[in-house]
Motif scaffolding. Sequence first.
Motif, short mmCIF file in Angstrom:
data_model
loop_
_atom_site.label_atom_id
_atom_site.label_comp_id
_atom_site.label_asym_id
_atom_site.label_seq_id
_atom_site.Cartn_x
_atom_site.Cartn_y
_atom_site.Cartn_z
N ASP A 241 0.76 -1.08 -0.09
CA ASP A 241 -0.15 -0.27 -0.05
C ASP A 241 0.75 1.24 -0.10
O ASP A 241 2.06 1.24 0.14
N ASP A 242 0.15 2.37 -0.19
CA ASP A 242 0.80 3.85 -0.42
C ASP A 242 1.79 4.14 0.98
O ASP A 242 2.72 4.77 0.86
N GLY A 243 1.22 3.37 2.21
CA GLY A 243 1.84 3.84 3.31
C GLY A 243 2.84 3.38 3.78
O GLY A 243 3.54 3.38 5.01
N ALA A 245 6.38 2.98 2.86
CA ALA A 245 7.56 3.79 3.42
C ALA A 245 7.97 4.00 4.69
O ALA A 245 6.96 4.65 5.33
N ARG A 247 7.37 2.08 7.36
CA ARG A 247 6.60 1.48 8.26
C ARG A 247 7.39 0.68 9.34
O ARG A 247 8.18 -0.25 8.76
N ASP A 384 21.99 -3.04 3.27
CA ASP A 384 20.56 -2.14 3.25
C ASP A 384 20.44 -1.52 2.19
O ASP A 384 19.36 -1.11 1.63
N ASP A 385 21.56 -0.59 1.81
CA ASP A 385 21.42 0.55 0.73
C ASP A 385 21.10 -0.09 -0.31
O ASP A 385 20.39 0.27 -1.07
N ASP A 388 17.39 -1.19 -0.55
CA ASP A 388 16.55 -0.11 -0.53
C ASP A 388 16.69 0.78 -1.74
O ASP A 388 15.44 1.07 -2.06
N GLU A 389 17.58 0.68 -2.17
CA GLU A 389 17.97 1.73 -3.56
C GLU A 389 17.20 0.72 -4.41
O GLU A 389 16.35 1.62 -5.50
N SER A 392 13.01 0.95 -3.76
CA SER A 392 12.49 2.30 -3.91
C SER A 392 12.83 2.85 -5.37
O SER A 392 12.13 3.91 -5.66
N GLY A 393 13.95 2.60 -6.00
CA GLY A 393 14.38 3.03 -7.32
C GLY A 393 13.19 2.75 -8.31
O GLY A 393 13.20 3.37 -9.45
N LYS B 63 25.33 7.20 -2.01
CA LYS B 63 24.67 7.69 -0.89
C LYS B 63 25.23 8.96 -0.73
O LYS B 63 24.50 10.13 -0.17
N ASN B 127 1.43 11.40 5.36
CA ASN B 127 1.66 9.77 5.08
C ASN B 127 0.03 9.54 4.48
O ASN B 127 -0.88 9.76 4.73
N PRO B 128 0.22 8.96 3.38
CA PRO B 128 -1.08 8.65 2.41
C PRO B 128 -2.00 7.84 3.10
O PRO B 128 -3.22 8.01 2.53
N THR B 129 -1.75 6.88 3.95
CA THR B 129 -2.62 6.13 4.54
C THR B 129 -3.24 6.75 5.80
O THR B 129 -4.38 6.14 6.46
N VAL B 150 6.49 9.59 0.56
CA VAL B 150 6.66 8.27 0.25
C VAL B 150 7.22 8.25 -1.22
O VAL B 150 7.45 7.29 -1.90
N ARG B 152 9.54 9.39 -4.36
CA ARG B 152 11.09 9.55 -4.26
C ARG B 152 11.37 10.76 -5.11
O ARG B 152 12.27 11.66 -4.45
N PRO B 239 12.51 7.63 0.82
CA PRO B 239 12.77 6.40 0.05
C PRO B 239 13.95 6.34 -0.82
O PRO B 239 14.19 7.27 -1.34
N GLY B 240 14.59 5.21 -0.77
CA GLY B 240 16.14 5.01 -1.25
C GLY B 240 16.98 6.04 -0.59
O GLY B 240 17.15 6.25 0.55
#
Lengths: 410, 295
Positions: A241-243, A245, A247, A384-385, A388-389, A392-393, B63, B127-129, B150, B152, B239-240
């Motif tokens: 879902d959208d939320g 990121a 969490r 982790d980087d 995550d990259e 999310s990329g 980074k 936050n969207p939710t 959220v 990028r 994000p990222g």
Amino acid sequence: MKSTMKLFLAGVVFAGMLAPTHAEDKPTIEIMSSWTSGGEAAALNIIKTEFEKRGGVWKDSSIAGFGAADAAFQNRIVAGDPPGAKQGVIGLAAADFVGQGLFNPIDDVAVAGKWADALPKSIYDLISYDGQVYLAPTGAHGESWVFYSKEAFEKAGIAEEPKTWDEFFSGLDKLKAAGIVPVAWGGQPWQQTKVFNMILLSQVGIDGFLKIYVDKDKSEASIEGVKKALDILGKLRGYVDDGAAGRNWNDATAMLITAKAGVQFMGDWAKGEFTVAGKEAGKDYGCMIVPESPGMVYIADSLWFPKTGNAGTNKAQKLLAEVVMDPAVQVEFSLRKGSVPMRADVDKSKLDVCAQKGLELMSAGNIVPDQAIVLTPQQVGLLDDFVDEYWSGGSNETASAAENFFAIFE
Amino acid sequence: MPMKRKPHLSATFALLPTWFVAVVVFIGTMGWSIRLSFTNSTLFPSSTYVGFAQYAKLFSSAKWLASLQNVLIFGVLYVGGCLLLGFLLAAALDRKIRFESAFRTIFLYPYAMSFVVTGLIWQWMLNPTLGIQASVRSLGWETFVLDWVVNRDMAIYALVLAGVWQGAGLVMVIALAGMRGIEAEQWKAARIDGIPVWRIYVSIILPQLGPALAAAGMLLAMGVIKTYDIVVAMTNGGPGNATEVPAKFIMDNLFGRQNLGLATAGATVLVLGVIIAVAPFRYAMHVRSKAKGAR
């Protein structure tokens, strides 16, 4: 290096001498941990209760967040005022401290308690440095779990646990169609890395996994395995879902508890949250190892015992080590925390179905170590980087990403 | 020309402790950090020198490069946004409106909050939710999207938004104080000449507020370099790498990743950056004060 360290240690000892020498008969210890969620706190409380029953005095210094607790601990160590005990994983993270002579060995407790016989050999080796035991293991966690809400599965019409990734994804489609969030995604880098690792294990098998993380093997087969794992990970993006990121894992678990979401990829500590909410394994929620996985990724927690230069604390550290390895405490602790007891000789009847599944895999040796056990903290961060990259990329260039993966080990 | 002053012995003595602290604490630790950046230190300081290896590693890290870019975007928009919004608020309050002190309190209030609180509030709202998007959708506008935090491409602007919300009040107070110091005669004169109000603000008031706004800008700019808490509270760098900042990169490597060498290299680059940015400014001030002295 040596001389600065000596100077530093002299400072630690000196600070210890200056500390008021209370004529306290009770062994007092300050415990620093990051176990603050509902299940974790309840588990820590088991150790605390038994420790106090045996005459110890417990001072809690819990700090929410693994990284935050680590940072605070490092500051305290460098300032020459370490807490008496620190919760930490078994693995390379502790090696530096032990190597610098900052921790107290608890060898005599281990010998008296016959730890060598009670613990699996691999664990016993991991808590020993130069033939001396330094860490007191609290419990092992399986990290290859998919938890699912039975209520959500029923609503979506999923009759049984999917065995393959194809079945799994068609199950997610059904959940989506039923208006349920298919995957309760924990959006912090460390959580995403764990999902990547469990998928990787399902794609390359136990030997392949060890080759990649232990031997740092960059063969065609390894690259192909990483690529296939990234493919599956990328596919999951469509089901969160959208939320998602950022969490927290326990917020994601709450989505399962309320049947707002279908599945969650997480270590078995998530069971602690279910337990606190009054949900029962096998009845309200199910647990399965990720599809096609030949085993599970594990991580083990322990208590570390820094040198404080205080005789009372030394006594308390030994008492605490004794308590932690007590068979009854190990079982009670595991029930609260959702972990698997470290000792092989405990009463298994009380454990839930998930823990028994985990214990089975563990005793059969079908386990691979978590990255924190085999990689340095620096490499763990880079991993982790990397994940995550990729996550999310939104990149679907898995082939080039798989090549980049091996830069972590350089 | 001012007379050459005689050094005052007791005053010098009184300042000695401060001097000592400045030299030992600031310069000393700075030197220590720079030294560490040339070693292969991990969890504890080491004295194995590796030359510029840590810097090479630093600048090959995607980074770190992303964090430099982010702090630049954030810095320019944050300082600019605060100055603009702060000035507009001050100008509005300066129009002798009703309930001025109430408005002043409301606008300044965010500045009294820590960045952590600000970050959390905005994280919830964006936050969207949970936040604005969810509430608007529940009112019936199903396709409404406000997912900056959220997203990028937008996350860094979400940070700017929260930062400006917090910092504009400070600029407003400083600018308002400056405006109140401007003589009423100038207003009267401008009115008689029939100059429109906006023009008075732009051409007459604004130039006189220069020093006040420069001070406010300086305060904000110093905050930009150490931006850390708002990022941790709002996005944690994600994000990222989208909202990674140098201060967070340094903290992560210092503690979480047990990499003193890389962290101190990053800190050194940051200090150098500040010096490079401030040096021309200081030099210009120096030249100007000399020119004034000669007059």
